[in-house]
Scaffold this motif. Structure first.
Motif, PDB file in Angstrom:
ATOM      1  N   GLY A 132      31.344  38.059  37.021  1.00 48.49           N
ATOM      2  CA  GLY A 132      32.112  36.834  36.857  1.00 48.49           C
ATOM      3  C   GLY A 132      33.555  37.006  37.304  1.00 48.49           C
ATOM      4  N   ALA A 133      34.156  38.165  36.963  1.00 44.99           N
ATOM      5  CA  ALA A 133      35.532  38.434  37.376  1.00 44.99           C
ATOM      6  C   ALA A 133      35.635  38.578  38.890  1.00 44.99           C
ATOM      7  N   VAL A 134      34.650  39.209  39.507  1.00 45.25           N
ATOM      8  CA  VAL A 134      34.639  39.353  40.975  1.00 45.25           C
ATOM      9  C   VAL A 134      34.563  37.982  41.638  1.00 45.25           C
ATOM     10  N   GLU A 135      33.716  37.110  41.122  1.00 45.72           N
ATOM     11  CA  GLU A 135      33.600  35.760  41.682  1.00 45.72           C
ATOM     12  C   GLU A 135      34.936  35.028  41.636  1.00 45.72           C
ATOM     13  N   LEU A 136      35.657  35.167  40.535  1.00 43.88           N
ATOM     14  CA  LEU A 136      36.966  34.524  40.440  1.00 43.88           C
ATOM     15  C   LEU A 136      37.940  35.151  41.426  1.00 43.88           C
ATOM     16  N   ALA A 137      38.014  36.475  41.453  1.00 47.34           N
ATOM     17  CA  ALA A 137      38.949  37.159  42.349  1.00 47.34           C
ATOM     18  C   ALA A 137      38.691  36.808  43.806  1.00 47.34           C
ATOM     19  N   LEU A 155      36.834  31.445  33.351  1.00 47.36           N
ATOM     20  CA  LEU A 155      36.101  32.688  33.587  1.00 47.36           C
ATOM     21  C   LEU A 155      35.337  33.137  32.342  1.00 47.36           C
ATOM     22  N   THR A 156      36.024  33.207  31.207  1.00 47.99           N
ATOM     23  CA  THR A 156      35.340  33.682  30.001  1.00 47.99           C
ATOM     24  C   THR A 156      34.296  32.679  29.517  1.00 47.99           C
ATOM     25  N   GLN A 157      34.505  31.396  29.809  1.00 47.17           N
ATOM     26  CA  GLN A 157      33.475  30.411  29.489  1.00 47.17           C
ATOM     27  C   GLN A 157      32.222  30.679  30.313  1.00 47.17           C
ATOM     28  N   LYS A 158      32.415  30.955  31.609  1.00 48.68           N
ATOM     29  CA  LYS A 158      31.265  31.243  32.471  1.00 48.68           C
ATOM     30  C   LYS A 158      30.508  32.469  31.986  1.00 48.68           C
ATOM     31  N   ASP A 299      43.283  52.703  40.632  1.00 55.18           N
ATOM     32  CA  ASP A 299      43.095  53.334  41.942  1.00 55.18           C
ATOM     33  C   ASP A 299      42.440  54.704  41.798  1.00 55.18           C
ATOM     34  N   ARG A 300      42.815  55.424  40.768  1.00 54.02           N
ATOM     35  CA  ARG A 300      42.309  56.791  40.579  1.00 54.02           C
ATOM     36  C   ARG A 300      40.871  56.806  40.061  1.00 54.02           C
ATOM     37  N   VAL A 301      40.557  55.897  39.138  1.00 51.69           N
ATOM     38  CA  VAL A 301      39.247  55.952  38.488  1.00 51.69           C
ATOM     39  C   VAL A 301      38.171  55.189  39.253  1.00 51.69           C
ATOM     40  N   ILE A 302      38.503  53.986  39.748  1.00 54.00           N
ATOM     41  CA  ILE A 302      37.458  53.187  40.404  1.00 54.00           C
ATOM     42  C   ILE A 302      37.684  52.994  41.897  1.00 54.00           C
ATOM     43  N   GLY A 303      38.894  53.286  42.378  1.00 47.74           N
ATOM     44  CA  GLY A 303      39.136  53.232  43.817  1.00 47.74           C
ATOM     45  C   GLY A 303      38.821  51.874  44.407  1.00 47.74           C
ATOM     46  N   GLY A 304      37.978  51.870  45.458  1.00 50.42           N
ATOM     47  CA  GLY A 304      37.686  50.624  46.166  1.00 50.42           C
ATOM     48  C   GLY A 304      36.435  49.907  45.711  1.00 50.42           C
ATOM     49  N   ARG A 305      35.797  50.380  44.645  1.00 52.05           N
ATOM     50  CA  ARG A 305      34.575  49.721  44.169  1.00 52.05           C
ATOM     51  C   ARG A 305      34.896  48.853  42.947  1.00 52.05           C
ATOM     52  N   GLU A 306      33.905  48.121  42.513  1.00 48.61           N
ATOM     53  CA  GLU A 306      34.076  47.302  41.312  1.00 48.61           C
ATOM     54  C   GLU A 306      33.671  48.111  40.077  1.00 48.61           C
ATOM     55  N   VAL A 412      35.005  45.426  25.826  1.00 48.41           N
ATOM     56  CA  VAL A 412      34.425  45.724  27.140  1.00 48.41           C
ATOM     57  C   VAL A 412      34.710  44.585  28.115  1.00 48.41           C
ATOM     58  N   GLU A 413      34.543  43.353  27.661  1.00 47.28           N
ATOM     59  CA  GLU A 413      34.786  42.208  28.531  1.00 47.28           C
ATOM     60  C   GLU A 413      36.237  42.162  29.000  1.00 47.28           C
ATOM     61  N   ALA A 414      37.186  42.298  28.071  1.00 46.52           N
ATOM     62  CA  ALA A 414      38.600  42.220  28.444  1.00 46.52           C
ATOM     63  C   ALA A 414      38.987  43.345  29.406  1.00 46.52           C
ATOM     64  N   VAL A 415      38.522  44.555  29.145  1.00 43.70           N
ATOM     65  CA  VAL A 415      38.863  45.703  29.999  1.00 43.70           C
ATOM     66  C   VAL A 415      38.278  45.529  31.393  1.00 43.70           C
ATOM     67  N   LEU A 416      37.022  45.122  31.501  1.00 38.63           N
ATOM     68  CA  LEU A 416      36.398  44.985  32.823  1.00 38.63           C
ATOM     69  C   LEU A 416      37.030  43.853  33.626  1.00 38.63           C
ATOM     70  N   ILE A 417      37.317  42.734  32.979  1.00 36.89           N
ATOM     71  CA  ILE A 417      37.971  41.634  33.699  1.00 36.89           C
ATOM     72  C   ILE A 417      39.349  42.060  34.192  1.00 36.89           C
ATOM     73  N   LEU A 418      40.121  42.687  33.313  1.00 34.66           N
ATOM     74  CA  LEU A 418      41.450  43.161  33.700  1.00 34.66           C
ATOM     75  C   LEU A 418      41.352  44.137  34.868  1.00 34.66           C
ATOM     76  N   ALA A 419      40.388  45.043  34.818  1.00 37.54           N
ATOM     77  CA  ALA A 419      40.232  46.047  35.878  1.00 37.54           C
ATOM     78  C   ALA A 419      39.864  45.403  37.202  1.00 37.54           C
ATOM     79  N   VAL A 420      38.919  44.475  37.202  1.00 35.17           N
ATOM     80  CA  VAL A 420      38.494  43.823  38.441  1.00 35.17           C
ATOM     81  C   VAL A 420      39.654  43.115  39.117  1.00 35.17           C
ATOM     82  N   ILE A 421      40.407  42.336  38.342  1.00 35.08           N
ATOM     83  CA  ILE A 421      41.461  41.508  38.939  1.00 35.08           C
ATOM     84  C   ILE A 421      42.696  42.331  39.268  1.00 35.08           C
ATOM     85  N   ALA A 422      43.123  43.219  38.358  1.00 36.26           N
ATOM     86  CA  ALA A 422      44.344  44.007  38.599  1.00 36.26           C
ATOM     87  C   ALA A 422      44.158  45.016  39.728  1.00 36.26           C
TER      88      ALA A 422
END
Length: 455
Positions: A132-137, A155-158, A299-306, A412-422
């Motif tokens: 869902g976060a990727v779709e928004l980004a 986003l969180t509604q979706k 950048d260090r932990v997930i790099g260029g992936r989701e 988990v939801e807040a951390v993953l959304i923040l990570a995807v967008i930031a």
């Protein structure tokens, strides 16, 4: 400061001293002061002492700010303290779900709902959260202007309707969103105003609005439940698990109980996370050092992936950003219980019927537990930094037997959304202070506009 007299307790404690709070008015007590600014009022009580006497209308109350006393209040809920009788606005929307139910009814409902939000189930929802976060980004571009509150809410509604109901949107997601906004506002108004003392049968414009909002919520949830029942096949969403859950007698939840638990889960999975993320973007925008530390970790932990569920444990600074956001702007900003016969707090016998209150807002901003309490410092959550945080000095999800069932889901939801967008963007929130409004959750007092900056 003028003080009031009158006892809400039977004796003085060992190691604690009950002090009187601000003088109240006849019949109304301290309700006008509370209604004017509940957050400031609780901070004022905290300034009086760790255990403070006050009155909510005619009801004798004790406010506790010491983490040990807060822990006792939370741990003894159900055994020594009852849930308070919440206002008609709250009950109209929430029904008698697990958040509201008491005694054996609460124990039964908790046993039926809890399996749906255990860590194993949250893992299965993580991919939906990240997707869902990727779709928004993917819809954003550098230089674009966005309404952060509206975007995070959508986003969180979706995500909520996908994980809870197993569909992309309710039949009318805009109508559902508007109804939830009305519900939040009216619950907050009733709770902090004179409406809290009015009998349920007294008609008011606010109660008319909440009934209309609840009717919309009921209709949307009812349609989705009906589709599930007609489908017949097994689905991995929360609603399907509720529909098939059975208690120790072999009984299922009734249609009304399904509705109440679905709405409770929806609010917990949508409204609370949305609010937390809005405050996180606001704080990151005003603290460039914290934002730089966040993007370095991403950048260090997930790099260029989701990111996915397995990244959650490794994104320690990202978690710290969410924890520090919840410290400064706790979505749930107060807890309260009504003393039963024999209840005690801090060694003090509480008179039966005394309302014992505590506020996350006030305790989270206490310099004794958090040095520089007004500062946004995610690093204070670094276990290796040696800054020890007392248990129940931080309690955004409550605690004890009635701790929020969706704590893991929300983190988990807040951390993953923040990570995807930031990982992709910085959000530069417009200058100017944004204040909190204590409704059902802690909401910004104005729109939160930001400029999207591609990284």
């Amino acid at each position: 400061m003028p003080m009031e007299t009158g006892a809400a307790v039977d004796a003085e404690p060992r190691g604690h001293r009950i002090v009187p709070g601000p003088r109240g008015l006849p019949l109304l007590g301290n309700l006008p002061q509370f209604a004017k600014d509940p957050l400031a009022f609780f901070e004022r009580l905290r300034g009086c002492g760790d255990m403070v006497r006050w009155r909510f209308g005619p009801h004798p109350c004790v406010f506790v700010a010491d983490p040990e006393c807060i822990g006792e209040l939370l741990a003894e809920t159900e055994r020594s303290f009852d849930q308070p009788a919440l206002g008609i606005a709250f009950r109209t929307v929430m029904g008698n779900g697990v958040v509201v139910a008491r005694g054996a009814d609460w124990r039964r409902k908790r046993s039926l709902v809890q399996p749906s939000v255990r860590p194993k189930q949250v893992r299965s929802y993580a991919s939906t959260m990240a997707a869902g976060a990727v779709e928004l980004a993917d819809t954003w571009a550098g230089g674009e202007r966005v309404d952060v509150k509206r975007e995070m809410s959508a986003l969180t509604q979706k995500i909520a309707v996908r994980t809870i109901f197993g569909v992309d949107t309710p039949a009318d997601s805009e109508a559902m969103g508007r109804a939830m906004d009305v519900a939040q506002t009216e619950i907050g108004k009733e709770f902090a105003g004179i409406g809290a003392l009015l009998p349920d049968w007294v008609p008011t414009p606010g109660r008319a609005r909440i009934k209309k909002a609840a009717a919309v919520i009921d209709a949307e949830v009812g349609r989705v439940v009906a589709r599930h029942r007609d489908g017949g096949d097994e689905r991995p969403d929360l609603l399907s698990r509720l529909l098939t859950a059975v208690d120790e007698t072999g009984a299922h939840l009734t249609d009304r109980e399904i509705r109440d638990e679905a709405v409770t889960l929806y609010i917990g999975g949508h409204e609370t996370t949305s609010s937390t993320l809005v405050w996180a973007w606001y704080l990151l925008s005003r603290n460039p050092g914290a934002r730089a530390a966040l993007t370095e970790e991403l950048d260090r932990v997930i790099g260029g992936r989701e990111p996915g569920f397995d990244d959650f444990a490794r994104l320690t600074y990202t978690q710290a950003v969410i924890k520090e956001t919840l410290r400064l702007y706790p979505t749930i900003w107060l807890v309260t219980g009504v003393a039963k016969e024999g209840a005690r707090i801090g060694g003090v016998p509480m008179a039966k019927g005394t309302r014992v209150w505590s506020s996350q807002w006030a305790t989270h901003r206490d310099a004794r537990w958090f040095p520089e309490p007004e500062a946004f410092r995610p690093e204070r959550w670094d276990a290796e930094a040696g800054e020890e945080i007392a248990q129940y000095a931080w309690f955004p999800f409550g605690g004890g037997p009635r701790a929020c069932l969706g704590t893991r889901f929300a983190m988990v939801e807040a951390v993953l959304i923040l990570a995807v967008i930031a990982r992709r963007f910085d959000l530069d929130v417009d200058p100017g202070a944004i204040g909190p409004v204590p409704t059902l959750t802690l909401q910004p007092d104005r729109e939160v506009m930001a400029t999207v900056r591609a990284r």
